[in-house]
Design an enzyme around this catalytic site. Structure first.
Site, short mmCIF file in Angstrom:
data_model
loop_
_atom_site.label_atom_id
_atom_site.label_comp_id
_atom_site.label_asym_id
_atom_site.label_seq_id
_atom_site.Cartn_x
_atom_site.Cartn_y
_atom_site.Cartn_z
N ASN A 1 23.33 26.38 31.14
CA ASN A 1 23.90 25.80 29.92
C ASN A 1 24.47 26.93 29.07
OD1 ASN A 1 24.42 23.94 27.82
ND2 ASN A 1 22.41 24.33 26.92
N ASP B 1 35.26 19.70 28.78
CA ASP B 1 35.19 18.24 28.81
C ASP B 1 35.42 17.70 27.40
OD1 ASP B 1 34.44 15.52 29.02
OD2 ASP B 1 33.05 15.98 30.66
N GLU C 1 45.30 22.21 34.36
CA GLU C 1 46.24 22.27 33.24
C GLU C 1 47.53 21.52 33.59
OE1 GLU C 1 48.48 25.56 30.33
OE2 GLU C 1 47.05 26.22 31.88
N SER D 1 45.70 23.73 38.47
CA SER D 1 46.03 22.34 38.73
C SER D 1 45.49 21.44 37.62
CB SER D 1 45.44 21.90 40.08
OG SER D 1 44.04 22.06 40.10
#
Length: 241
Positions: free
Chosen positions: A122, A145, A220, A218
């Protein structure tokens, strides 16, 4: 009687997804992990970092150059490209998805990349305690995300409080570079970091220029193909008092 320990105080910015890996990916963990993947002492969760664990960059890289950290390295395309182009710097990729870690190790090995290490953890825990305080030159967060549903916004990585972890890790004058193809997340990032007393803008106008050290991936390209604008931000860690 002691109180039970809290699993995690903050929601994480990911959901751990497990999937069957290919033979090559399994082989990457068996053969390449000892070279590339840091063996991190854990706390309660499988992606946690024990609060007393500390990284020794000299022991890991064999030198003391600039250290660049990428959060959410995915398949590793951006950080492998950067590590190849900048052999005098060292790179640390933070990722929790094992297939992505495996792909990164395979491509790094194929390209003979020696200045890259990976950590399965994390990210805020890595920044807030594991890396040396003030030991990172740059932190990169490219296309995290977006958690675009309003009820999931609390999972976003860049939210109030994130700046404390990033500022601890960064050296004075170190850079926090961000990019996203979601406008509302870009606005949130800017609002959060504009209000953070530990950072200052390192750009003029509404948005930063595209970081030329970020290879076109890919991921972006997919955002561009869907008609979404890419927005960059860059902030400088203020000098410690």
């Amino acid at each position: 009687m002691s109180e039970p320990r809290i699993f995690r105080e903050e929601p994480v910015s990911f959901v751990r997804r497990s999937g069957r890996m290919s033979e090559a990916q399994e082989r990457a963990f068996e053969e390449l992990a000892p070279r590339y993947l840091l063996d991190v002492p854990r706390d309660l969760a499988s992606t946690s970092v024990h609060p007393e664990a500390r990284m020794d960059p000299r022991a890991e890289y064999g030198r003391d150059p600039h250290l660049i950290v990428e959060i959410g390295s995915g398949q590793g395309h951006a950080i492998i490209s950067a590590a190849t182009a900048r052999p005098d710097d060292d790179f640390l990729a933070i990722e929790v998805f094992r297939a992505g870690l495996a792909r990164t190790m395979l491509d790094a090995d194929k390209g003979g990349v020696s200045n890259l290490r990976l950590i399965e953890a994390n990210a805020p825990e890595v920044l807030s305690s594991y890396v040396p305080e003030g030991g990172v030159s740059e932190v990169w967060i490219f296309f995290p995300d977006p958690w675009h549903k309003s009820r999931h916004n609390k999972r976003r990585l860049i939210r109030k409080g994130f700046g404390d972890a990033a500022a601890r890790a960064l050296e004075d004058g170190g850079l926090l570079r961000l990019a996203t193809d979601w406008k509302d997340y870009a606005l949130q990032m800017r609002d959060v970091l504009d209000a953070d007393p530990l950072f200052e803008r390192a750009f003029e106008g509404d948005w930063a220029e595209r970081f030329d050290g970020r290879v076109m991936t890919s991921f972006e390209r997919k955002g561009i193909d869907k008609g979404r604008d890419i927005r960059d931000l860059v902030y400088r860690r203020k000098r410690r008092a």
